[in-house]
Design an enzyme around this catalytic site. Sequence first.
Site, PDB file in Angstrom:
ATOM      1  N   LYS A 508      59.878   6.607  33.528  1.00 56.07           N
ATOM      2  CA  LYS A 508      58.447   6.785  33.274  1.00 56.07           C
ATOM      3  C   LYS A 508      57.817   5.436  32.922  1.00 56.07           C
ATOM      4  O   LYS A 508      58.529   4.497  32.537  1.00 56.07           O
ATOM      5  CB  LYS A 508      58.255   7.775  32.129  1.00 56.07           C
ATOM      6  N   TYR A 735      39.697 -19.978  19.494  1.00 58.47           N
ATOM      7  CA  TYR A 735      38.504 -19.223  19.080  1.00 58.47           C
ATOM      8  C   TYR A 735      38.441 -19.131  17.571  1.00 58.47           C
ATOM      9  O   TYR A 735      39.460 -18.896  16.909  1.00 58.47           O
ATOM     10  CB  TYR A 735      38.560 -17.805  19.644  1.00 58.47           C
TER      11      TYR A 735
HETATM   12  C1  LIG Z   1      60.949   8.912  26.872  1.00 58.83           C
HETATM   13  C2  LIG Z   1      61.744  10.116  26.726  1.00 58.83           C
HETATM   14  C3  LIG Z   1      63.144  10.047  26.603  1.00 58.83           C
HETATM   15  C4  LIG Z   1      63.910   8.768  26.472  1.00 58.83           C
HETATM   16  O1  LIG Z   1      63.874   8.285  25.168  1.00 58.83           O
HETATM   17  P1  LIG Z   1      64.611   6.904  24.765  1.00 58.83           P
HETATM   18  O2  LIG Z   1      64.422   6.784  23.327  1.00 58.83           O
HETATM   19  O3  LIG Z   1      63.895   5.852  25.523  1.00 58.83           O
HETATM   20  O4  LIG Z   1      65.999   7.060  25.201  1.00 58.83           O
HETATM   21  C5  LIG Z   1      63.844  11.230  26.607  1.00 58.83           C
HETATM   22  N1  LIG Z   1      63.202  12.412  26.695  1.00 58.83           N
HETATM   23  C6  LIG Z   1      61.866  12.522  26.782  1.00 58.83           C
HETATM   24  C7  LIG Z   1      61.234  13.848  26.867  1.00 58.83           C
HETATM   25  C8  LIG Z   1      61.080  11.380  26.785  1.00 58.83           C
HETATM   26  O5  LIG Z   1      59.760  11.479  26.859  1.00 58.83           O
END
Ligand SMILES: *Cc1c(COP(=O)(O)O)cnc(C)c1O
Length: 841
Positions: A508, A735
């Site tokens: 993702k 700035y």
């Molecule tokens: C992002 C996510 C993960 C992964 O989590 P990590 O801490 O990056 O391993 C697992 N399950 C769901 C539903 C997530 O949204």
Amino acid sequence: MPTDRETMYNAASISKILKGELLQDAGAPEIAHILLDSRKLIFPETSLFIPIVSTRRNAHQYIPELYEKGVRNFLVSEHLPLELYPDANIILVKDTLQALQTLVAWHRQQFHIPVIGITGSNGKTIVKEWLFQLLEKDYNIVRSPKSYNSQTGVPLSVWQMEAANQLAIFEAGISQPGEMEHLEKIIRPTIGIFTNIGEAHNEGFLNRRQKINEKLVLFAKSDVLIYSKDYLELNECVLQFHSQIGKRDNQQGLQLLAWSRKTDADLRIISVDKDHACTRIDALYQNAPIYISIPFVDEGSVENAIHCWALMLYMGIDHQVIRQRMDLLGNIAMRLELKQGINNSSIINDSYNSDLGSLAIALDFLQQQQQHPTRTVILSDILQSGRSDASLYEEVAGMLKKKGIHRLIGIGKNISRETRAFQDIPGLKSQFFPTMEAFIQQFSQQDFQHETILLKGARAFKFERIGKLLEHKVHQTILEINLSAIAHNVKQYQALLKPETKVMAMVKAFSYGSGSFEIANLLQFHGIDYLTVAYADEGVELRRAGITMPIMVMNPEPSSFDAILQWNLEPEIYSLLLLQQFEEEVRTSGKTDFPIHVKLDTGMHRLGFDKKDIPALARILTENGQLKVKSIFSHLAASEDPAMDEFTRRQGRLFYEMSHELQKALGYIGIRHIANSAAIQRHPDLQLDMVRLGIGMYGIDSGNGEMQEKLQNVSTLKTTIAQLKYLSEGETVGYGATWAAPGPAVIATVRIGYADGYPRSLSNGVGKMLVRGQLAPVAGIVAMDMLMLDVTHIPEVAEGDEVIVFGQQLPVQQIASWAGTIPYEILTGISQRVKRIYFEE
Ligand SMILES: *Cc1c(COP(=O)(O)O)cnc(C)c1O
């Protein structure tokens, strides 16, 4: 296939060497290749498949597939149903890895040429490649491809030895005690080089001394060992080792050839002088002053060059010749880079050498790339002596055919003469140019689009020039992604799982900022079970790029249902409303058994069904056949936190109850999963049927830190210094004039700002970057596209210097902690205008 091998093998002779049992004898075709990885099959008829068995994977499972593809020689440690493989040779041994090593050790014994064995913490591959550059005029050399130095990489390297070779150079690396003994038997080096011993990771060993002593085992039968006395612990261990092995029967014993920059030694380095691009090294050897100059200035290169120098002196090469060749040492591309090219193409640049071993590796990487319909290879003459051109290019043609290459552009006299080898390959278009000039004259951008192009050329051809024509110009802030490190990290987590537990990889948010199809290709290649994206359009992008593995979508909106159905994505269903909407969509489409993933809320209170919803959920799901529950899952809210372990366990228990209830009502069992990266390590009892691996794969241990030393750094964000400013006391920067020079100061303006994702909260010394290995604090306020660093304390600093924002030496966790956030936010916040460069080591 014609071969120049001194020794010819077939199943019967190999069985004899191994004292194996030839379970089935189907004749005696020649065996020329060893195949360990079923995905790397190129020559089915002449390959021997040796399935390696690890706790995680038993490669015997690939035998049916390989038989189907024409492989007829198998070396196994399990009985097979012979009737399924009527015309295969099958050799049974106790342990396949051991058999592989024994076979190659036997092969090694057939050659009586100098063999250089290289070990040490760093520099093995560079020293090996430099020695090749330095000695290729004098010898026909066989060497390890890339950094093939493991328990399986070494046998594959040494197996390449053939009658025409006059010198061999192999590297050896180990990760635990006992391993070097095996590698020693296989390499049996006559000349040893111990490059150095690093501070880092003694992992697998009690301490540094144990690691050194284990590595020294490689030289137990060598004539000479080259090393630097300046590593005191190494020197002590070498001397002890030397006196232990003493004089061997009817042999000379081990001669030591030590060099030192500090004390008396066989090669006594007197001075090392750097100007801006070269280093001159003066030394005393056998009481005579000598020197070399190399076109590098970094310390690592100086050390590597001195090792090579000592070796050339040992081999009696003329000082003048050594000097000339050292002058011409070239960069070694340790990695295969994947970059964006013109007209929506991808470029893999591997233009520093060309030999069959490295061509095979590059073609594997090319084959992983699914994002464009066409795969093109631009290939120079292969400068691998000792083979007739006809047999060489026939072998190349066989490789291109096997890897499904669509287009070949051959550049050089030799390949242009051997066009016939490529003519009859179905689906391959080929074109040849006798010289680079001829190619460049004809070059038109329009001839290259929507394709993945591998540039593979011998150094002399200077394929960098083609790279310049084909690659997008990248501006000077780049995020480098180490694909090999991702693969390594995945393996580290897999090692914590039961063999049957599946892995879902979280890609993702642009794979936590690191890329889309580039990462997915790798994960698909490595046999990960599932991918997960946040939104449907991320999934569509992966499908368009040729990713065929199952993809879960966590936030399926009604507006994206179309795309989900069309592209075969699998939605997470978290509410009754969403379920009804999606079910209706599927019904209209006429599909049945469409895969969905049911999300249960066990305490996170973000998305998911509550316990009370389950009866209604089960009713809708069982009443009609539109949807099929592929998996049932939940998400842990605090799996990384020991103080919350009771909370996590409660989530686990609730998940057990709820998923059980749902499974019972459905009458079938879907995959259950709840563990994220931290839980894989901290809550092994929650691994269930599948785990969801996220941040850990990207090299960050979100748990208690115990994993961190096993993980490799994946992302490096770097930029450059645009300008240096010399300020007097009291002059201000940036700035709002918030930073004033406390005295005379040097300020470096670098090309990164908050629009690139560098948090503005790191202004005025809160954040720091690495310049020439030293930390330089941010001076003034971070601007949109630029910021300033205080580099007053870094004397050699120059405009154009590289600046590391985060990476191996400055972990992204540190940046996150300075900014008061978590690594996830920093990584996913690196903006899209920062170009990504991908590489494999
Ligand atoms: C992002 C996510 C993960 C992964 O989590 P990590 O801490 O990056 O391993 C697992 N399950 C769901 C539903 C997530 O949204």
